[in-house]
Design a protein around this motif. Structure first.
Motif, mmCIF file in Angstrom:
data_model
loop_
_atom_site.group_PDB
_atom_site.id
_atom_site.type_symbol
_atom_site.label_atom_id
_atom_site.label_comp_id
_atom_site.label_asym_id
_atom_site.label_seq_id
_atom_site.Cartn_x
_atom_site.Cartn_y
_atom_site.Cartn_z
ATOM 1 N N ARG A 186 20.893 -5.650 -13.223
ATOM 2 C CA ARG A 186 19.495 -5.246 -13.432
ATOM 3 C C ARG A 186 18.697 -5.407 -12.138
ATOM 4 N NH1 ARG A 186 20.285 -8.264 -18.190
ATOM 5 N NH2 ARG A 186 18.965 -9.938 -17.403
ATOM 6 N N ALA A 187 18.960 -6.478 -11.392
ATOM 7 C CA ALA A 187 18.258 -6.681 -10.110
ATOM 8 C C ALA A 187 18.628 -5.583 -9.111
ATOM 9 C CB ALA A 187 18.587 -8.061 -9.553
ATOM 10 N N ILE A 188 19.884 -5.177 -9.116
ATOM 11 C CA ILE A 188 20.301 -4.085 -8.221
ATOM 12 C C ILE A 188 19.557 -2.804 -8.592
ATOM 13 C CG2 ILE A 188 22.240 -2.563 -7.646
ATOM 14 C CD1 ILE A 188 24.054 -5.084 -7.811
ATOM 15 N N LEU A 189 19.444 -2.516 -9.870
ATOM 16 C CA LEU A 189 18.717 -1.311 -10.293
ATOM 17 C C LEU A 189 17.251 -1.400 -9.891
ATOM 18 C CD1 LEU A 189 20.209 -0.557 -13.822
ATOM 19 C CD2 LEU A 189 20.699 0.598 -11.661
ATOM 20 N N PRO A 247 20.043 -10.342 -0.983
ATOM 21 C CA PRO A 247 19.310 -11.380 -1.721
ATOM 22 C C PRO A 247 20.170 -12.235 -2.657
ATOM 23 C CG PRO A 247 18.863 -9.222 -2.673
ATOM 24 C CD PRO A 247 19.728 -9.007 -1.465
ATOM 25 N N PHE A 248 21.447 -11.897 -2.800
ATOM 26 C CA PHE A 248 22.290 -12.614 -3.763
ATOM 27 C C PHE A 248 23.197 -13.621 -3.060
ATOM 28 C CE2 PHE A 248 21.553 -8.383 -5.615
ATOM 29 C CZ PHE A 248 20.847 -8.775 -6.743
ATOM 30 N N LYS A 295 31.671 -4.831 -7.014
ATOM 31 C CA LYS A 295 32.157 -4.778 -8.399
ATOM 32 C C LYS A 295 31.012 -4.438 -9.354
ATOM 33 C CE LYS A 295 36.124 -7.836 -8.093
ATOM 34 N NZ LYS A 295 36.729 -9.110 -8.537
ATOM 35 N N HIS A 296 29.867 -5.044 -9.127
ATOM 36 C CA HIS A 296 28.703 -4.733 -9.968
ATOM 37 C C HIS A 296 28.309 -3.256 -9.785
ATOM 38 C CE1 HIS A 296 27.789 -8.638 -11.633
ATOM 39 N NE2 HIS A 296 27.865 -9.196 -10.436
ATOM 40 N N CYS A 353 23.501 3.852 -1.715
ATOM 41 C CA CYS A 353 23.481 3.903 -3.180
ATOM 42 C C CYS A 353 22.091 4.341 -3.612
ATOM 43 C CB CYS A 353 23.768 2.524 -3.761
ATOM 44 S SG CYS A 353 25.355 1.849 -3.268
ATOM 45 N N ARG A 354 22.059 5.074 -4.703
ATOM 46 C CA ARG A 354 20.756 5.492 -5.228
ATOM 47 C C ARG A 354 20.778 5.379 -6.750
ATOM 48 N NH1 ARG A 354 23.048 10.184 -3.323
ATOM 49 N NH2 ARG A 354 21.911 9.906 -1.406
#
Length: 111
Positions: free
Chosen positions: A20-23, A39-40, A49-50, A71-72
């Motif tokens: 969710r944070a990546i999105l 940030p992780f 993997k996520h 990535c988008r």
């Protein structure tokens, strides 16, 4: 992917807070895996993997820009999930309206 398959994949992908944070980050614009991992407290392979889970769910796509593979966000599966949840929003609104009516009757009975 059929609508039920899309929902299953979308909700499975959204079940993880890192995804969710990546999105959330991708909603502000394209990013590389390195930028997404910053940030992780996890390795880039773990972030990759996520990202694969998000790609399989159709929520992320990767482009090619010379050596970069940015990535988008692909928001369409989120719209399908939101449409599905909207039916339950209607259910809760109707339930609250019924509760308001009962509370009004009780209040009027006390007066």
């Amino acid at each position: 992917m059929t609508a039920p398959d899309t929902l299953d994949a979308t909700f499975a992908a959204l079940a993880d807070p890192t995804r969710r944070a990546i999105l959330t980050r991708l909603a502000t614009g394209e990013a590389t895996v390195t930028e997404l991992a910053a940030p992780f407290a996890m390795s880039q392979p773990a972030v990759s993997k996520h990202l694969r889970v998000l790609e399989r769910a159709g929520l992320v796509s990767r482009g090619r820009d010379a050596q970069r593979r940015p990535c988008r966000l692909v928001a369409e599966p989120l719209r399908v999930a939101t449409d599905w949840l909207a039916d339950y929003r209607d259910y809760w609104e109707t339930s609250y309206q019924k509760l308001d009516a009962v509370l009004s009757e009780l209040r009027d009975g006390d007066a």
